[in-house]
Motif scaffolding. Structure first.
Motif, short mmCIF file in Angstrom:
data_model
loop_
_atom_site.label_atom_id
_atom_site.label_comp_id
_atom_site.label_asym_id
_atom_site.label_seq_id
_atom_site.Cartn_x
_atom_site.Cartn_y
_atom_site.Cartn_z
N ASP A 212 0.85 -1.18 0.00
CA ASP A 212 0.00 0.00 0.00
C ASP A 212 0.89 1.24 0.00
O ASP A 212 2.05 1.17 0.43
CB ASP A 212 -0.92 0.01 1.23
CG ASP A 212 -0.13 -0.16 2.52
OD1 ASP A 212 -0.13 0.78 3.34
OD2 ASP A 212 0.49 -1.23 2.71
N LEU B 7 6.97 2.65 -6.65
CA LEU B 7 6.22 3.68 -7.35
C LEU B 7 6.08 4.86 -6.39
O LEU B 7 5.63 4.68 -5.26
CB LEU B 7 4.85 3.15 -7.75
CG LEU B 7 3.95 4.03 -8.61
CD1 LEU B 7 4.60 4.34 -9.95
CD2 LEU B 7 2.61 3.33 -8.84
N PHE C 41 4.41 8.34 -5.60
CA PHE C 41 3.30 9.22 -5.94
C PHE C 41 3.50 10.59 -5.33
O PHE C 41 3.95 10.73 -4.20
CB PHE C 41 1.97 8.68 -5.39
CG PHE C 41 1.41 7.51 -6.14
CD1 PHE C 41 1.45 6.25 -5.59
CD2 PHE C 41 0.82 7.70 -7.38
CE1 PHE C 41 0.91 5.17 -6.27
CE2 PHE C 41 0.28 6.62 -8.07
CZ PHE C 41 0.33 5.35 -7.52
N PHE D 95 -3.92 12.77 -6.90
CA PHE D 95 -2.68 12.03 -7.11
C PHE D 95 -2.18 12.17 -8.54
O PHE D 95 -2.96 12.15 -9.50
CB PHE D 95 -2.90 10.54 -6.80
CG PHE D 95 -2.93 10.24 -5.34
CD1 PHE D 95 -4.06 10.48 -4.58
CD2 PHE D 95 -1.80 9.71 -4.71
CE1 PHE D 95 -4.08 10.21 -3.22
CE2 PHE D 95 -1.81 9.44 -3.35
CZ PHE D 95 -2.96 9.69 -2.61
N PHE E 129 -12.00 6.81 3.10
CA PHE E 129 -12.03 6.78 1.64
C PHE E 129 -11.92 5.36 1.13
O PHE E 129 -11.39 4.47 1.80
CB PHE E 129 -10.83 7.56 1.05
CG PHE E 129 -10.61 8.92 1.61
CD1 PHE E 129 -9.74 9.11 2.68
CD2 PHE E 129 -11.23 10.03 1.06
CE1 PHE E 129 -9.50 10.38 3.20
CE2 PHE E 129 -11.00 11.30 1.56
CZ PHE E 129 -10.14 11.47 2.63
N TYR F 61 -10.13 4.03 -2.40
CA TYR F 61 -9.40 4.37 -3.60
C TYR F 61 -9.33 3.13 -4.48
O TYR F 61 -9.19 2.00 -4.01
CB TYR F 61 -7.97 4.82 -3.27
CG TYR F 61 -7.87 6.26 -2.84
CD1 TYR F 61 -8.01 6.61 -1.50
CD2 TYR F 61 -7.61 7.27 -3.76
CE1 TYR F 61 -7.91 7.94 -1.09
CE2 TYR F 61 -7.51 8.59 -3.37
CZ TYR F 61 -7.65 8.92 -2.04
OH TYR F 61 -7.56 10.24 -1.65
N GLN G 149 -7.16 1.40 -7.61
CA GLN G 149 -5.90 1.44 -8.35
C GLN G 149 -5.95 0.38 -9.44
O GLN G 149 -5.69 -0.79 -9.20
CB GLN G 149 -4.69 1.23 -7.43
CG GLN G 149 -3.36 1.48 -8.14
CD GLN G 149 -2.18 1.39 -7.20
OE1 GLN G 149 -2.10 0.49 -6.36
NE2 GLN G 149 -1.23 2.31 -7.35
N ARG H 135 -2.02 1.74 -12.38
CA ARG H 135 -1.44 2.17 -11.10
C ARG H 135 -1.86 3.57 -10.68
O ARG H 135 -1.41 4.07 -9.66
CB ARG H 135 0.09 2.07 -11.07
CG ARG H 135 0.65 0.73 -11.45
CD ARG H 135 0.28 -0.38 -10.51
NE ARG H 135 0.72 -0.21 -9.16
CZ ARG H 135 1.93 -0.50 -8.71
NH1 ARG H 135 2.85 -0.97 -9.54
NH2 ARG H 135 2.24 -0.32 -7.44
N GLN H 136 -2.71 4.21 -11.45
CA GLN H 136 -3.23 5.52 -11.05
C GLN H 136 -4.10 5.36 -9.81
O GLN H 136 -4.85 4.40 -9.70
CB GLN H 136 -4.07 6.12 -12.19
CG GLN H 136 -4.73 7.45 -11.86
CD GLN H 136 -3.75 8.61 -11.81
OE1 GLN H 136 -2.90 8.77 -12.68
NE2 GLN H 136 -3.86 9.43 -10.77
N MET H 137 -3.99 6.27 -8.86
CA MET H 137 -4.83 6.25 -7.65
C MET H 137 -6.07 7.09 -7.92
O MET H 137 -5.97 8.30 -8.18
CB MET H 137 -4.07 6.81 -6.46
CG MET H 137 -2.91 5.95 -5.99
SD MET H 137 -3.42 4.35 -5.39
CE MET H 137 -4.17 4.80 -3.83
N LEU I 190 -9.85 8.26 -6.51
CA LEU I 190 -10.77 8.33 -5.38
C LEU I 190 -12.15 7.85 -5.83
O LEU I 190 -12.72 8.38 -6.77
CB LEU I 190 -10.86 9.76 -4.86
CG LEU I 190 -11.83 10.00 -3.71
CD1 LEU I 190 -11.43 9.20 -2.48
CD2 LEU I 190 -11.90 11.49 -3.37
N PHE J 85 -8.20 0.22 -2.15
CA PHE J 85 -7.61 0.56 -0.86
C PHE J 85 -8.62 1.33 -0.03
O PHE J 85 -9.19 2.33 -0.48
CB PHE J 85 -6.36 1.43 -1.04
CG PHE J 85 -5.19 0.73 -1.65
CD1 PHE J 85 -4.90 0.88 -3.00
CD2 PHE J 85 -4.37 -0.09 -0.88
CE1 PHE J 85 -3.81 0.23 -3.57
CE2 PHE J 85 -3.28 -0.74 -1.44
CZ PHE J 85 -3.01 -0.58 -2.79
N PHE K 101 -3.35 4.22 4.35
CA PHE K 101 -4.00 3.23 3.52
C PHE K 101 -3.99 1.85 4.19
O PHE K 101 -3.08 1.52 4.94
CB PHE K 101 -3.28 3.10 2.17
CG PHE K 101 -3.40 4.32 1.30
CD1 PHE K 101 -2.47 5.36 1.40
CD2 PHE K 101 -4.42 4.43 0.36
CE1 PHE K 101 -2.57 6.48 0.59
CE2 PHE K 101 -4.52 5.55 -0.45
CZ PHE K 101 -3.60 6.57 -0.33
#
Lengths: 116, 115
Positions: A42, A88, A90, A107, B35, B37, B39, B43-45, B47, B91, B105
């Motif tokens: 995570d 990775l 961010f 993000f 929240f 999330y 992914q 791999r973009q996060m 919401l 997540f 997270f």
């Protein structure tokens, strides 16, 4: 709408080398956060800046340093790279001065760092 | 310290079915945000949904809804009419009710939507 920009998107380095990751927040956003997501993990908070001042610090190694510049972009500098730094990274930005308690963190796409 | 626990590492459901992802958390804060999330493989996060702890009404966003049980410190995500594009890592996350605080997270639940 403009999003958070991170560069480079991919970076390959050798052990003990240095890397610099850049983050360009959404225009008008004054707060930047850095997160590290290892393989199968995570995201973990590293550090944040508000109005160019460090506002919070997480489990960031001493080998890493970061700053936020006058144009609000931020750079994460990583020295003496280790295999375990492969992850990775961010960057997220928010508008800290919105006046409310909640400021959504947007993000970026992340920078994939591979250390060989 | 705050912790977020997701007990389902991986789940699979058929397309169009409803699926519920579980999350529990621990905090001594009385006000906070929760929240979910998403992914995807990119791999973009992203919401998905946000819940303010001071609101009793459960948040909903189209096919996504939550079941927020403050006393039990439980925060589950329900995805209705699941679609192939919902395949992703999800997540659960926590943030204090404070400006500019960090997001914490959970370990994530990998969700597979099967055709």
């Amino acid at each position: 709408a403009a999003g958070v920009i991170q560069s480079p998107r991919h970076l390959i380095k050798e052990k003990r080398e240095t890397a610099t990751l850049k983050c360009y927040p959404i225009p008008r956003h004054d707060t930047v956060y850095w997160y590290q997501q290892g393989p199968g993990q995570d995201p973990q908070f590293l550090i944040s800046f508000y109005e160019k001042m460090q506002s919070d610090k997480g489990s960031i190694p001493d080998r890493f340093s970061a700053q936020q510049f006058s144009d609000y972009h931020s750079e994460l500098n990583m020295s003496s790279l280790e295999l375990g730094d492969s992850a990775l990274y961010f960057c997220a930005s928010s508008l800290g001065t919105s006046g409310g308690p909640y400021n959504e963190q947007f993000f970026g796409p992340g920078t994939r760092l591979t250390v060989l | 310290a705050q912790t977020v626990t997701q007990s389902q590492p991986e789940m699979s459901v058929q397309e169009a079915e409803t699926v519920t992802l579980s999350c529990t958390y621990d905090t001594s804060e009385s006000n906070y945000y929760l929240f979910w999330y998403k992914q995807p493989p990119s791999r973009q996060m992203i919401l998905v949904i946000r819940q303010e702890a001071y609101k009793q009404q459960n948040a909903t966003e189209n096919r996504f809804s939550v079941n927020f049980q403050k006393a039990a410190k439980s925060f589950s995500l329900k995805i209705s009419d699941s679609q192939l594009g919902d395949t992703a890592m999800y997540f659960c996350a926590f943030m204090k009710f404070a400006r500019d605080d960090k997001i914490i997270f959970g370990k994530g639940t990998r969700l597979h939507i099967l055709p």
